[in-house]
Write an enzyme that holds these catalytic residues in place. Sequence first.
Site, PDB file in Angstrom:
ATOM      1  N   CYS A 178      52.425  37.955  35.818  1.00  0.00           N
ATOM      2  CA  CYS A 178      51.123  38.485  36.231  1.00  0.00           C
ATOM      3  C   CYS A 178      51.307  39.684  37.162  1.00  0.00           C
ATOM      4  O   CYS A 178      52.350  39.871  37.766  1.00  0.00           O
ATOM      5  CB  CYS A 178      50.351  37.418  36.984  1.00  0.00           C
ATOM      6  N   ARG A 209      52.277  43.803  32.748  1.00  0.00           N
ATOM      7  CA  ARG A 209      52.818  42.550  33.287  1.00  0.00           C
ATOM      8  C   ARG A 209      52.100  41.317  32.727  1.00  0.00           C
ATOM      9  O   ARG A 209      52.550  40.195  32.922  1.00  0.00           O
ATOM     10  CB  ARG A 209      52.689  42.545  34.815  1.00  0.00           C
ATOM     11  N   TRP A 217      49.089  36.572  32.961  1.00  0.00           N
ATOM     12  CA  TRP A 217      49.910  36.138  31.825  1.00  0.00           C
ATOM     13  C   TRP A 217      49.992  34.636  32.002  1.00  0.00           C
ATOM     14  O   TRP A 217      50.709  34.145  32.874  1.00  0.00           O
ATOM     15  CB  TRP A 217      51.275  36.802  31.924  1.00  0.00           C
ATOM     16  N   ASN A 228      51.084  35.260  41.439  1.00  0.00           N
ATOM     17  CA  ASN A 228      52.007  35.486  40.331  1.00  0.00           C
ATOM     18  C   ASN A 228      53.131  34.476  40.475  1.00  0.00           C
ATOM     19  O   ASN A 228      53.698  34.354  41.552  1.00  0.00           O
ATOM     20  CB  ASN A 228      52.552  36.927  40.421  1.00  0.00           C
ATOM     21  N   GLY A 229      53.440  33.734  39.400  1.00  0.00           N
ATOM     22  CA  GLY A 229      54.534  32.764  39.494  1.00  0.00           C
ATOM     23  C   GLY A 229      54.044  31.369  39.159  1.00  0.00           C
ATOM     24  O   GLY A 229      52.994  31.196  38.541  1.00  0.00           O
ATOM     25  N   GLU A 239      68.564  45.337  18.159  1.00  0.00           N
ATOM     26  CA  GLU A 239      67.534  46.000  18.965  1.00  0.00           C
ATOM     27  C   GLU A 239      66.384  46.495  18.075  1.00  0.00           C
ATOM     28  O   GLU A 239      65.214  46.374  18.435  1.00  0.00           O
ATOM     29  CB  GLU A 239      68.170  47.150  19.770  1.00  0.00           C
ATOM     30  N   LYS A 248      62.437  45.415  18.320  1.00  0.00           N
ATOM     31  CA  LYS A 248      61.281  46.336  18.422  1.00  0.00           C
ATOM     32  C   LYS A 248      60.245  45.981  17.363  1.00  0.00           C
ATOM     33  O   LYS A 248      59.056  45.919  17.634  1.00  0.00           O
ATOM     34  CB  LYS A 248      61.711  47.799  18.190  1.00  0.00           C
ATOM     35  N   GLU A 256      58.502  42.567  18.157  1.00  0.00           N
ATOM     36  CA  GLU A 256      57.691  42.595  19.377  1.00  0.00           C
ATOM     37  C   GLU A 256      56.320  43.225  19.156  1.00  0.00           C
ATOM     38  O   GLU A 256      55.329  42.742  19.691  1.00  0.00           O
ATOM     39  CB  GLU A 256      58.404  43.420  20.466  1.00  0.00           C
ATOM     40  N   HIS A 286      76.499  34.589   3.939  1.00  0.00           N
ATOM     41  CA  HIS A 286      76.604  33.215   4.449  1.00  0.00           C
ATOM     42  C   HIS A 286      75.237  32.571   4.635  1.00  0.00           C
ATOM     43  O   HIS A 286      75.116  31.603   5.370  1.00  0.00           O
ATOM     44  CB  HIS A 286      77.401  33.200   5.754  1.00  0.00           C
ATOM     45  N   LYS A 321      56.268  42.520  30.394  1.00  0.00           N
ATOM     46  CA  LYS A 321      57.395  43.418  30.630  1.00  0.00           C
ATOM     47  C   LYS A 321      58.423  42.791  31.554  1.00  0.00           C
ATOM     48  O   LYS A 321      59.618  42.933  31.383  1.00  0.00           O
ATOM     49  CB  LYS A 321      56.897  44.728  31.217  1.00  0.00           C
TER      50      LYS A 321
HETATM   51  C1  G6P Z   1      61.012  41.060  28.612  1.00  0.00           C
HETATM   52  C2  G6P Z   1      60.570  42.412  28.102  1.00  0.00           C
HETATM   53  C3  G6P Z   1      61.702  43.057  27.297  1.00  0.00           C
HETATM   54  C4  G6P Z   1      62.958  43.133  28.147  1.00  0.00           C
HETATM   55  C5  G6P Z   1      63.360  41.772  28.708  1.00  0.00           C
HETATM   56  C6  G6P Z   1      64.458  41.898  29.763  1.00  0.00           C
HETATM   57  O1  G6P Z   1      61.170  40.180  27.559  1.00  0.00           O
HETATM   58  O2  G6P Z   1      59.417  42.282  27.297  1.00  0.00           O
HETATM   59  O3  G6P Z   1      61.303  44.356  26.908  1.00  0.00           O
HETATM   60  O4  G6P Z   1      64.003  43.655  27.378  1.00  0.00           O
HETATM   61  O5  G6P Z   1      62.236  41.164  29.360  1.00  0.00           O
HETATM   62  O6  G6P Z   1      63.958  42.624  30.842  1.00  0.00           O
HETATM   63  P1  G6P Z   1      64.819  43.339  31.939  1.00  0.00           P
HETATM   64  O7  G6P Z   1      63.817  43.910  32.906  1.00  0.00           O
HETATM   65  O8  G6P Z   1      65.665  42.273  32.573  1.00  0.00           O
HETATM   66  O9  G6P Z   1      65.639  44.366  31.274  1.00  0.00           O
END
Ligand code: G6P
Length: 601
Positions: free
Chosen positions: A2, A27, A74, A100-101, A475, A479, A482, A498, A596
């Site tokens: 949050c 967030r 969140w 938050n938390g 990666e 993307k 996500e 496999h 994020k």
């Molecule tokens: C979340 C974000 C990702 C990010 C991951 C690790 O899942 O949505 O985009 O890669 O956290 O975050 P960090 O800040 O530790 O790189």
Amino acid sequence: MCGIVGYIGKRDAAPILLDGLKRLEYRGYDSAGIATLSKKKFHIKKDKGKIADIDRKLDFARMPGNVGVGHTRWATHGAPSKINAHPHADCHGKLVVVHNGIIENYAKLKKFLKQKGYRFISNTDTEVIPNLISYFMRRGKNLEKSVRSAVEKLKGSFALAIISADEPDTLIAVRKESPLIVGVGKGEMFLASDIPAVLKHTNRIIVLENGEMAIIKPSGAVIKKTKSGGVVRKRSTKVTWTAEMAEKGGFAHFTLKEIHQQPEVIKNTLRVPRAELEKLAKFLLGAERVYLVACGTSYHAALVGKYALAKLANLSVEAVISSEFQESCRANGKTAVLGISQSGETADTLKALRIAKESGARTACLTNVVESSITRESDVVCYTHAGPEVSVVATKTFVAQVTYLLLLSVYLAERRGMSKSKICKLIARLNEVPDAARAVLARVEPHIRKLAKKYSNSQHIYLIGRGIGYPIVLEAALKLKEITYIHSEGMPAGELKHGTLALIERDTPVIAVVPPGASQVRMVGNIEEVKARGATVIAIADESDDVKEHVDEFIPVPSTEELFSPLTYIIPAQLLAYYMTVERGQDPDRPRSLAKSVTVE
Ligand code: G6P
């Protein structure tokens, strides 16, 4: 998770809080709300949904008062709903809290408070906090002391902002693990979970540390230890980020802006001073065992680091997903653990570093956020200089992390005796990458838009790569899933046979990432394998390659050193994910259910 904002000063609080919340929406964005205090009376507006939609309905900016708090949620405890949205008040309507938390012992506290006659209306863990503070205030303690007594009883990790109708000239902030910063203005003060939310007003910040609270008045903040109440003398830090850096700058979305910033970010990162690389080199070379720990995109950067350190510097390291570190790794005094985290706040990565430290290991971090929590868990602190990344999905911070790790690998190769001519060649090739990345952006975008239209309704997408192509496809798949919400799976091309090959049928899209190098011939073999099962193959490959003849769609990338290819090869994949998402009518900046900065385990 949050996002929290707070304001106290002479101006109307609500428009400032609203603007701050919009900047923190990455967030969490399942609900939002604001509380202001005017003439000892609270005004609270909140609902579920995105901030802009709620604002259209409730018109936050018209709320009166020069002090207030805001929240973007969140959900952890309690589904997204108007009742569960923050701010939460105590049942007497004297206190307001945003949080938050997670409060781990909230059920026990709720039971206790209910016995004392307190009434609850939401399903959240948060609602116990204002009621517990109220419980202490009603026993004669002032706001600050009541907050400290309440916090003493709370278990879990949290950041809080609190205002009280009885002490309207005070805003209180508390940090236990979840991040909070105080923005220092002239005759006004700001509070936020993250720096971009206050940049419009000030670049002077005080970072609250774990176990600290701030008693904030319009004229300034006093920082205290929450437990003892002892004053902590702290100076504000000046951050170099500007408000414009956290704006969209003419792009439709932050995701697209941040993809386009990558050539510049790579260039900036290549300027890392040798002294910093030396610090990290000493840290790594002095250890018998090295772990790179990270989550999500940062983990994929760590994997690139693993390949590059092995190939260039003959250094064997393990890349580990942070949440698995405790179960799968052993650390001792001869172990070095490097945590990689864009935000520097990811709970799993912080925990892995803590465990490593407790086992006697030395720790280091690579992060994008100055003074973030990870810097306090680390003996050696290094920064990527990608600027603020606002989109939930990481793009430019990935290339910053990768550039940093590649530069470090070349530096270590030099330290370990690679010939001067080879080092010079590698450095020269690295320095070519920003232009190569620029060329990719200039050339491929129209083609990618067409592909996005064609494939945006796919059910599944498979991505294959070998060697350094493997972290790239992981990666790229991340993307895609996500933001497009299409099932996407990245794997080593050699693993296809496999299992996954059974899923390839007529017209299944397969993206093959084919960097230059010895594995190309085998990649062509794998492409033929999937084509024989009817797959449609899209290749991202060196522009001079004959891969073109074997595939349905060809996305050319300028020639580069094999190990440096993640920096350029990831760009077409990022653009494809972005344009497919737009094509599907979804918001690439705010994917559903994701945040994020993930500050819970
Ligand atoms: C979340 C974000 C990702 C990010 C991951 C690790 O899942 O949505 O985009 O890669 O956290 O975050 P960090 O800040 O530790 O790189």
